[in-house]
Design an enzyme around this catalytic site. Sequence first.
Site, PDB file in Angstrom:
ATOM      1  N   HIS A 171       0.817  -1.205   0.000  1.00  0.00           N
ATOM      2  CA  HIS A 171       0.000   0.000   0.000  1.00  0.00           C
ATOM      3  C   HIS A 171       0.855   1.261   0.000  1.00  0.00           C
ATOM      4  O   HIS A 171       0.340   2.362  -0.099  1.00  0.00           O
ATOM      5  CB  HIS A 171      -0.920  -0.033   1.228  1.00  0.00           C
ATOM      6  CG  HIS A 171      -1.843   1.127   1.321  1.00  0.00           C
ATOM      7  ND1 HIS A 171      -2.329   1.789   0.218  1.00  0.00           N
ATOM      8  CD2 HIS A 171      -2.371   1.763   2.384  1.00  0.00           C
ATOM      9  CE1 HIS A 171      -3.119   2.777   0.617  1.00  0.00           C
ATOM     10  NE2 HIS A 171      -3.148   2.779   1.923  1.00  0.00           N
ATOM     11  N   CYS A 172       2.192   1.122   0.111  1.00  0.00           N
ATOM     12  CA  CYS A 172       3.004   2.325   0.313  1.00  0.00           C
ATOM     13  C   CYS A 172       3.854   2.695  -0.894  1.00  0.00           C
ATOM     14  O   CYS A 172       3.624   3.717  -1.528  1.00  0.00           O
ATOM     15  CB  CYS A 172       3.917   2.124   1.521  1.00  0.00           C
ATOM     16  SG  CYS A 172       3.000   1.991   3.059  1.00  0.00           S
ATOM     17  N   ILE A 173       4.852   1.853  -1.183  1.00  0.00           N
ATOM     18  CA  ILE A 173       5.900   2.287  -2.117  1.00  0.00           C
ATOM     19  C   ILE A 173       5.381   2.499  -3.539  1.00  0.00           C
ATOM     20  O   ILE A 173       5.795   3.443  -4.205  1.00  0.00           O
ATOM     21  CB  ILE A 173       7.103   1.328  -2.047  1.00  0.00           C
ATOM     22  CG1 ILE A 173       7.642   1.377  -0.611  1.00  0.00           C
ATOM     23  CG2 ILE A 173       8.210   1.754  -3.001  1.00  0.00           C
ATOM     24  CD1 ILE A 173       8.651   0.318  -0.309  1.00  0.00           C
ATOM     25  N   ILE A 195       2.579   3.671  -4.299  1.00  0.00           N
ATOM     26  CA  ILE A 195       1.524   4.693  -4.285  1.00  0.00           C
ATOM     27  C   ILE A 195       2.004   6.040  -3.761  1.00  0.00           C
ATOM     28  O   ILE A 195       1.822   7.083  -4.404  1.00  0.00           O
ATOM     29  CB  ILE A 195       0.338   4.186  -3.416  1.00  0.00           C
ATOM     30  CG1 ILE A 195      -0.314   3.004  -4.139  1.00  0.00           C
ATOM     31  CG2 ILE A 195      -0.663   5.291  -3.138  1.00  0.00           C
ATOM     32  CD1 ILE A 195      -1.360   2.296  -3.344  1.00  0.00           C
ATOM     33  N   ASP A 196       2.654   6.031  -2.598  1.00  0.00           N
ATOM     34  CA  ASP A 196       2.951   7.293  -1.910  1.00  0.00           C
ATOM     35  C   ASP A 196       3.751   8.295  -2.739  1.00  0.00           C
ATOM     36  O   ASP A 196       3.458   9.500  -2.691  1.00  0.00           O
ATOM     37  CB  ASP A 196       3.687   7.020  -0.589  1.00  0.00           C
ATOM     38  CG  ASP A 196       2.872   6.141   0.336  1.00  0.00           C
ATOM     39  OD1 ASP A 196       1.659   6.035   0.105  1.00  0.00           O
ATOM     40  OD2 ASP A 196       3.450   5.562   1.264  1.00  0.00           O
TER      41      ASP A 196
END
Length: 434
Positions: free
Chosen positions: A266-268, A270-271
């Site tokens: 969910h992080c790399i 997307i952020d």
Amino acid sequence: MPENTNTISTVGIIGLGYVGLPLATAFAEAGLHVIGYDLAEDKVAALAEGRSYIEDVPSAVLARLVSAGTLEATTDPTRLADCGAQLICVPTPLGEHREPDLSYVLSATETALANLAPGALVVLESTTWPGTTREVLAPMFEAAGRHIGEDAYLAFSPERVDPGNIRWSIKETPKVVGGLTTECSRRAEALYATICDTVHPVSTPESAEMSKIIENTFRAVNIALVNELAILADRMGVDIWEAIEASSTKPFGFMPFWPGPGLGGHCIPIDPFYLAWRARAFDMDSEFVELAGRVNVNMPYYAVSRIARSLNDRGKAVRGAKVLLLGMAYKADVGDLRESPSLKLLELLRAEGADISYHDPHVATLADEGLSSVELTSERLAETDCVIIATAHMAIDLGTVVEHADLVVDLRNAVRHRLGGGVAGAVPPNVDVL
Ligand SMILES: NC(=O)c1ccc[n+]([C@@H]2O[C@H](COP(=O)([O-])OP(=O)(O)OC[C@H]3O[C@@H](n4cnc5c(N)ncnc54)[C@H](O)[C@@H]3O)[C@@H](O)[C@H]2O)c1
């Protein structure tokens, strides 16, 4: 009169996912009373019975905290009114055009404000673009008649949880905190000091928001760099794994990143696009972010071309080949499928006519793909044309895989690492490494 933070005894957590549940557990373990609020009734029902769905939070620990009454899970937002602090841990995905989707953060903030005790602290933990806390959340407080620094306190503190990482827990990982006012920061610092050994205050929420995006962009860009180098090294006939291992003997100025079939979680993936989107408001194109995105998105396609080459070398086509994917989650030892490159591999190989099955000890079924995890038997391995190590869960017995499979395509270099004596160790003849 504002409540004194040092007396915060009840903490509300909004969103009990990969971030919120470990955080709730940490506060409850530290002796605070925790009210975990989530919209998902099934999750709350399971948690209220002490059943955890997150690997990092053992059900035994959860059940003990729930039965002691220290951790409560609820779908009733009015329970948040009992809390001296509310921490927002809801998703921050991308919209259709890769723009930030703050809808979960907005609705969670509305819930917090509708149930905010006098003098309570609100901390946003969800990863977001620099400026969100001040420009989006603070005006919502004012519109609700709450005055920040007087009868309510607001801060940003990025979550750094790394699912599956047993070396760095919430306690040992320093916590960055940036409040809207000095008093907001002080209160947030005091709260996190109850669960973290080190709290690192910064002067503004923007610095705290930026720090998190820098961390994830740093990873995305460096992973893209080694992925591109892996493609080049293959053309040059150089062993990229051995080369990176050699580079990392330099004791200063280098840290290793490793190639793979693409980014997940969910992080790399997307952020960094939150930052790229925000950069446009300042007449800047975040070219590193876009380039890293392009390289990383291409990796599952590249991996499929390598799988096709391995089959071809053995006189086989992808069409009609029996292909067994090992590991569907995006990273080892967790069951999280979000943005997993294994799902992309499955889709691409199917489109080329492969007959796909999968094995993942953490993912029992893939409902959308109509598949369930198969047992990893010697017979099944022997009748498979190609076994792909997509995510190298520790629970997968690679010795058995290499012993019985005709062809293993190892997209994680796990066989050499685990069975060959190291990153640049021996490669068995039936194993092709990315
Ligand atoms: N997963 C990670 O490894 C990780 C690490 C660091 C930071 N983050 C960031 O933390 C944030 C949360 O990520 P996550 O992985 O925990 O997400 P998640 O999807 O696992 O959990 C979010 C939870 O929030 C609930 N929820 C959504 N809207 C809600 C609302 N309005 N009120 C109450 N509950 C609501 C959902 O039902 C879900 O249970 C994201 O911004 C993410 O980028 C995630």
